[in-house]
Design a protein around this motif. Sequence first.
Motif, PDB file in Angstrom:
ATOM      1  N   GLY A 151       0.767  -1.229   0.000  1.00 15.12           N
ATOM      2  CA  GLY A 151       0.000   0.000   0.000  1.00 15.12           C
ATOM      3  C   GLY A 151       0.800   1.283   0.000  1.00 15.12           C
ATOM      4  N   ALA A 152       1.266   1.728  -1.171  1.00 18.23           N
ATOM      5  CA  ALA A 152       1.930   3.026  -1.290  1.00 18.23           C
ATOM      6  C   ALA A 152       0.901   4.139  -1.179  1.00 18.23           C
ATOM      7  CB  ALA A 152       2.653   3.124  -2.634  1.00 18.23           C
ATOM      8  N   PRO A 153       1.254   5.262  -0.578  1.00 16.34           N
ATOM      9  CA  PRO A 153       0.312   6.383  -0.489  1.00 16.34           C
ATOM     10  C   PRO A 153      -0.006   6.940  -1.871  1.00 16.34           C
ATOM     11  CG  PRO A 153       2.504   7.068   0.242  1.00 16.34           C
ATOM     12  CD  PRO A 153       2.538   5.578   0.072  1.00 16.34           C
ATOM     13  N   TYR A 154      -1.298   7.213  -2.096  1.00 13.08           N
ATOM     14  CA  TYR A 154      -1.758   7.791  -3.362  1.00 13.08           C
ATOM     15  C   TYR A 154      -1.383   6.919  -4.553  1.00 13.08           C
ATOM     16  CZ  TYR A 154      -2.304  11.984  -0.450  1.00 13.08           C
ATOM     17  OH  TYR A 154      -2.659  12.864   0.546  1.00 13.08           O
ATOM     18  N   LEU A 155      -1.457   5.614  -4.371  1.00 10.10           N
ATOM     19  CA  LEU A 155      -1.045   4.703  -5.439  1.00 10.10           C
ATOM     20  C   LEU A 155      -1.827   4.952  -6.724  1.00 10.10           C
ATOM     21  CD1 LEU A 155       0.583   2.298  -6.488  1.00 10.10           C
ATOM     22  CD2 LEU A 155      -1.127   0.777  -5.468  1.00 10.10           C
ATOM     23  N   ASP A 156      -3.123   5.215  -6.596  1.00  8.29           N
ATOM     24  CA  ASP A 156      -3.919   5.441  -7.797  1.00  8.29           C
ATOM     25  C   ASP A 156      -3.427   6.653  -8.581  1.00  8.29           C
ATOM     26  OD1 ASP A 156      -4.754   7.084  -5.676  1.00  8.29           O
ATOM     27  OD2 ASP A 156      -6.806   7.233  -6.431  1.00  8.29           O
ATOM     28  N   ARG A 157      -2.940   7.682  -7.871  1.00 10.68           N
ATOM     29  CA  ARG A 157      -2.437   8.881  -8.544  1.00 10.68           C
ATOM     30  C   ARG A 157      -1.064   8.608  -9.176  1.00 10.68           C
ATOM     31  NH1 ARG A 157      -5.744  13.140  -6.492  1.00 10.68           N
ATOM     32  NH2 ARG A 157      -4.769  14.521  -8.023  1.00 10.68           N
ATOM     33  N   ILE A 158      -0.253   7.794  -8.525  1.00 12.93           N
ATOM     34  CA  ILE A 158       1.038   7.416  -9.103  1.00 12.93           C
ATOM     35  C   ILE A 158       0.822   6.712 -10.441  1.00 12.93           C
ATOM     36  CG2 ILE A 158       3.087   5.944  -8.846  1.00 12.93           C
ATOM     37  CD1 ILE A 158       2.838   6.328  -5.796  1.00 12.93           C
ATOM     38  N   VAL A 159      -0.057   5.715 -10.439  1.00 12.22           N
ATOM     39  CA  VAL A 159      -0.272   4.918 -11.646  1.00 12.22           C
ATOM     40  C   VAL A 159      -0.957   5.742 -12.731  1.00 12.22           C
ATOM     41  CG1 VAL A 159      -1.391   2.865 -12.575  1.00 12.22           C
ATOM     42  CG2 VAL A 159      -0.321   2.776 -10.319  1.00 12.22           C
ATOM     43  N   ALA A 160      -1.919   6.571 -12.354  1.00 17.17           N
ATOM     44  CA  ALA A 160      -2.615   7.393 -13.353  1.00 17.17           C
ATOM     45  C   ALA A 160      -1.659   8.354 -14.034  1.00 17.17           C
ATOM     46  CB  ALA A 160      -3.761   8.159 -12.692  1.00 17.17           C
ATOM     47  N   ALA A 161      -0.772   8.982 -13.262  1.00 21.18           N
ATOM     48  CA  ALA A 161       0.187   9.912 -13.857  1.00 21.18           C
ATOM     49  C   ALA A 161       1.173   9.178 -14.750  1.00 21.18           C
ATOM     50  CB  ALA A 161       0.920  10.674 -12.757  1.00 21.18           C
ATOM     51  N   TYR A 162       1.606   7.991 -14.320  1.00 22.17           N
ATOM     52  CA  TYR A 162       2.470   7.157 -15.155  1.00 22.17           C
ATOM     53  C   TYR A 162       1.782   6.875 -16.484  1.00 22.17           C
ATOM     54  CZ  TYR A 162       5.609   3.260 -16.357  1.00 22.17           C
ATOM     55  OH  TYR A 162       6.522   2.432 -16.976  1.00 22.17           O
ATOM     56  N   ASP A 163       0.535   6.454 -16.413  1.00 22.06           N
ATOM     57  CA  ASP A 163      -0.224   6.071 -17.599  1.00 22.06           C
ATOM     58  C   ASP A 163      -0.448   7.256 -18.540  1.00 22.06           C
ATOM     59  OD1 ASP A 163      -1.766   4.105 -19.110  1.00 22.06           O
ATOM     60  OD2 ASP A 163      -3.549   5.170 -18.434  1.00 22.06           O
ATOM     61  N   GLU A 164      -0.514   8.456 -17.994  1.00 17.89           N
ATOM     62  CA  GLU A 164      -0.712   9.637 -18.824  1.00 17.89           C
ATOM     63  C   GLU A 164       0.480   9.898 -19.733  1.00 17.89           C
ATOM     64  OE1 GLU A 164      -1.565  12.925 -16.305  1.00 17.89           O
ATOM     65  OE2 GLU A 164      -3.552  12.193 -15.725  1.00 17.89           O
ATOM     66  N   VAL A 165       1.683   9.639 -19.229  1.00  5.71           N
ATOM     67  CA  VAL A 165       2.873   9.928 -20.033  1.00  5.71           C
ATOM     68  C   VAL A 165       3.414   8.699 -20.747  1.00  5.71           C
ATOM     69  CG1 VAL A 165       3.501  11.880 -18.561  1.00  5.71           C
ATOM     70  CG2 VAL A 165       4.482   9.636 -18.099  1.00  5.71           C
ATOM     71  N   SER A 166       3.093   7.517 -20.259  1.00  2.00           N
ATOM     72  CA  SER A 166       3.562   6.267 -20.870  1.00  2.00           C
ATOM     73  C   SER A 166       2.445   5.242 -20.714  1.00  2.00           C
ATOM     74  CB  SER A 166       4.855   5.788 -20.191  1.00  2.00           C
ATOM     75  OG  SER A 166       5.384   4.650 -20.834  1.00  2.00           O
ATOM     76  N   SER A 167       1.540   5.223 -21.664  1.00  3.07           N
ATOM     77  CA  SER A 167       0.299   4.463 -21.507  1.00  3.07           C
ATOM     78  C   SER A 167       0.577   2.972 -21.329  1.00  3.07           C
ATOM     79  CB  SER A 167      -0.628   4.690 -22.700  1.00  3.07           C
ATOM     80  OG  SER A 167       0.028   4.388 -23.907  1.00  3.07           O
TER      81      SER A 167
END
Length: 260
Positions: A204-220
């Motif tokens: 459980g990393a903090p704000y995991l959903d935001r980490i992955v969403a931002a990753y996906d925005e720049v590298s789908s």
Amino acid sequence: MAGFRKGDHGDPQSVRYEAAGLRWLGAAGGAAVVEVVDEGPGWLETRRVAQARPDARAAEELGRALARTHAAGAPYHGCPPPDWHGDGFMGRAALPLRGSAPASWGEFYATDRILPYLAAAVGNGAIDDDGARTVRRCAERVAAGDHDAAQPAMVGDVARLHGDLWSGNVLWAEDDGTAVGTLIDPAAHGGHAESDLAQLGVFGAPYLDRIVAAYDEVSSLADGWRERVGLHQLHILIVHAALFGGTYGDQTVATAARYT
């Protein structure tokens, strides 16, 4: 601020491997990496990190930065950091590393990231014989390529991985009033980018959903990545089953069963 000095995990080579991984990850120009200050036989000194509390913005920046780290690439699945020879370490566990490319990601992941830890997990009672058969069936399907998938858009054939990216190996460093996700304690090697992202979710990393969403925005991420999260968590789970036993064995078997 004085540096942070740590000893080895029972093998003096472990901190040398860690230092090599930190330098390789730092050279990617992506996610911040704790700086190696000095090293010697059986010890490693890194820059001490003043920690801050992460927020959603900091998490998103880590996601974007991690995408750049992965995109720096690696020669092949299972490769070590430059100038490293032999196997590596993941905490107190050995980490198989290769001197040449495997036939496929699936062959590498089954052979080097799942099966090497099964005997120890059976030996300490974490996984029983039925569970071991489930893990082996899963490994057979993985090796056959049934779960191979494309890398994220920015990555070529192989990503440059941290390799042990549970939440405790991300320090949130204070930098002019903001928190910067900073990588520590790697088990660096070439692999699939989804493995690092999946490992962030194990504890459980903090704000995991935001980490992955931002990753996906720049590298789908490739289609179906959510369904593969458990598969990419299987390595860290079976390592924990081998080292610590207990319910990690049940988690390993239940996860493996989803991919048989």
